[in-house]
Design a protein around this motif. Structure first.
Motif, PDB file in Angstrom:
ATOM      1  N   ALA A  57       0.854  -1.191   0.000  1.00  0.00           N
ATOM      2  CA  ALA A  57       0.000   0.000   0.000  1.00  0.00           C
ATOM      3  C   ALA A  57       0.889   1.240   0.000  1.00  0.00           C
ATOM      4  CB  ALA A  57      -0.910   0.021   1.217  1.00  0.00           C
ATOM      5  N   ILE A  58       0.502   2.211  -0.808  1.00  0.00           N
ATOM      6  CA  ILE A  58       1.151   3.517  -0.803  1.00  0.00           C
ATOM      7  C   ILE A  58       0.107   4.508  -0.311  1.00  0.00           C
ATOM      8  CG2 ILE A  58       2.219   5.333  -2.184  1.00  0.00           C
ATOM      9  CD1 ILE A  58       3.105   3.145  -4.151  1.00  0.00           C
ATOM     10  N   VAL A  73      -4.633  -0.075  12.001  1.00  0.00           N
ATOM     11  CA  VAL A  73      -5.588  -0.998  11.388  1.00  0.00           C
ATOM     12  C   VAL A  73      -4.920  -1.763  10.248  1.00  0.00           C
ATOM     13  CG1 VAL A  73      -7.718  -1.149  10.050  1.00  0.00           C
ATOM     14  CG2 VAL A  73      -7.628   0.316  12.075  1.00  0.00           C
ATOM     15  N   LEU A  74      -4.184  -1.047   9.394  1.00  0.00           N
ATOM     16  CA  LEU A  74      -3.467  -1.708   8.295  1.00  0.00           C
ATOM     17  C   LEU A  74      -2.465  -2.715   8.839  1.00  0.00           C
ATOM     18  CD1 LEU A  74      -2.617   1.036   5.651  1.00  0.00           C
ATOM     19  CD2 LEU A  74      -4.033  -0.981   5.328  1.00  0.00           C
ATOM     20  N   ARG A  78      -4.187  -9.292   8.429  1.00  0.00           N
ATOM     21  CA  ARG A  78      -3.494 -10.553   8.168  1.00  0.00           C
ATOM     22  C   ARG A  78      -3.803 -10.993   6.769  1.00  0.00           C
ATOM     23  NH1 ARG A  78      -0.610  -8.969  11.462  1.00  0.00           N
ATOM     24  NH2 ARG A  78      -0.756  -9.404  13.642  1.00  0.00           N
ATOM     25  N   PRO A  79      -2.831 -11.117   5.908  1.00  0.00           N
ATOM     26  CA  PRO A  79      -1.427 -10.838   6.173  1.00  0.00           C
ATOM     27  C   PRO A  79      -1.162  -9.339   6.205  1.00  0.00           C
ATOM     28  CG  PRO A  79      -1.703 -11.444   3.889  1.00  0.00           C
ATOM     29  CD  PRO A  79      -3.056 -11.591   4.540  1.00  0.00           C
ATOM     30  N   LYS A  80      -0.110  -8.969   6.910  1.00  0.00           N
ATOM     31  CA  LYS A  80       0.249  -7.557   7.027  1.00  0.00           C
ATOM     32  C   LYS A  80       0.624  -7.010   5.655  1.00  0.00           C
ATOM     33  CE  LYS A  80       3.581  -4.452   9.190  1.00  0.00           C
ATOM     34  NZ  LYS A  80       3.958  -3.793   7.946  1.00  0.00           N
ATOM     35  N   ILE A  81       0.107  -5.846   5.338  1.00  0.00           N
ATOM     36  CA  ILE A  81       0.411  -5.179   4.075  1.00  0.00           C
ATOM     37  C   ILE A  81       1.572  -4.208   4.314  1.00  0.00           C
ATOM     38  CG2 ILE A  81      -0.451  -3.646   2.271  1.00  0.00           C
ATOM     39  CD1 ILE A  81      -3.283  -4.522   3.042  1.00  0.00           C
ATOM     40  N   SER A 102       7.535   4.266  12.783  1.00  0.00           N
ATOM     41  CA  SER A 102       7.540   2.989  13.512  1.00  0.00           C
ATOM     42  C   SER A 102       6.441   2.043  13.037  1.00  0.00           C
ATOM     43  CB  SER A 102       7.403   3.239  15.016  1.00  0.00           C
ATOM     44  OG  SER A 102       6.075   3.632  15.340  1.00  0.00           O
ATOM     45  N   ARG A 103       5.484   2.554  12.269  1.00  0.00           N
ATOM     46  CA  ARG A 103       4.347   1.741  11.837  1.00  0.00           C
ATOM     47  C   ARG A 103       4.369   1.378  10.352  1.00  0.00           C
ATOM     48  NH1 ARG A 103       2.744   4.818  16.050  1.00  0.00           N
ATOM     49  NH2 ARG A 103       1.200   4.001  17.495  1.00  0.00           N
TER      50      ARG A 103
END
Length: 127
Positions: A57-58, A73-74, A78-81, A102-103
């Protein structure tokens, strides 16, 4: 129309920006290598992020506490984007900038150098 085998193997990028021109430009830039879906609507982006299954994701958004919640939320998906952020740096928002960093996987300050962003996207998506 059925997808060709090569199309099914292409990674996908989900792009959010309130700037339609930026969405269009990034779409044109990456369409030869990736499936690209763009939106200028944050609610649509959030729905797509949970059901589309993008590989990256951009996000082009002004840093804020609301943005931090969206990133949580992103990150919880699962799975982490993997997320790449684009925004204008503000020296008064050092704490917010640190929290965003950090996120997410990468941050690029506007104006961005497209070749550097493109290289980072390729690095993330070829892992």
């Amino acid at each position: 129309m059925p997808q060709a085998a090569g199309d099914r193997e292409r990674k996908s990028i989900l792009i959010f920006s309130p700037d339609l021109n930026l969405c269009f430009s990034l779409s044109i830039l990456f369409q030869d290598r990736y499936h690209v879906v763009t939106t200028t609507n944050i609610a649509t982006f959030e729905r797509l992020a949970t059901c589309f299954g993008a590989d990256l994701a951009i996000v082009d958004e002004v840093p804020s506490d609301c943005l931090l919640k969206r990133l949580e939320v992103l990150g919880a998906g699962r799975p982490k984007i993997p997320v790449i952020m684009l925004y204008v740096y503000n020296s008064r928002d050092v704490v917010l900038d640190r929290a965003i960093r950090s996120r997410v996987d990468s941050v690029f300050y506007k104006p961005v150098e497209v070749s550097v962003v493109s290289k980072r996207i390729d690095e993330i998506l070829t892992v």
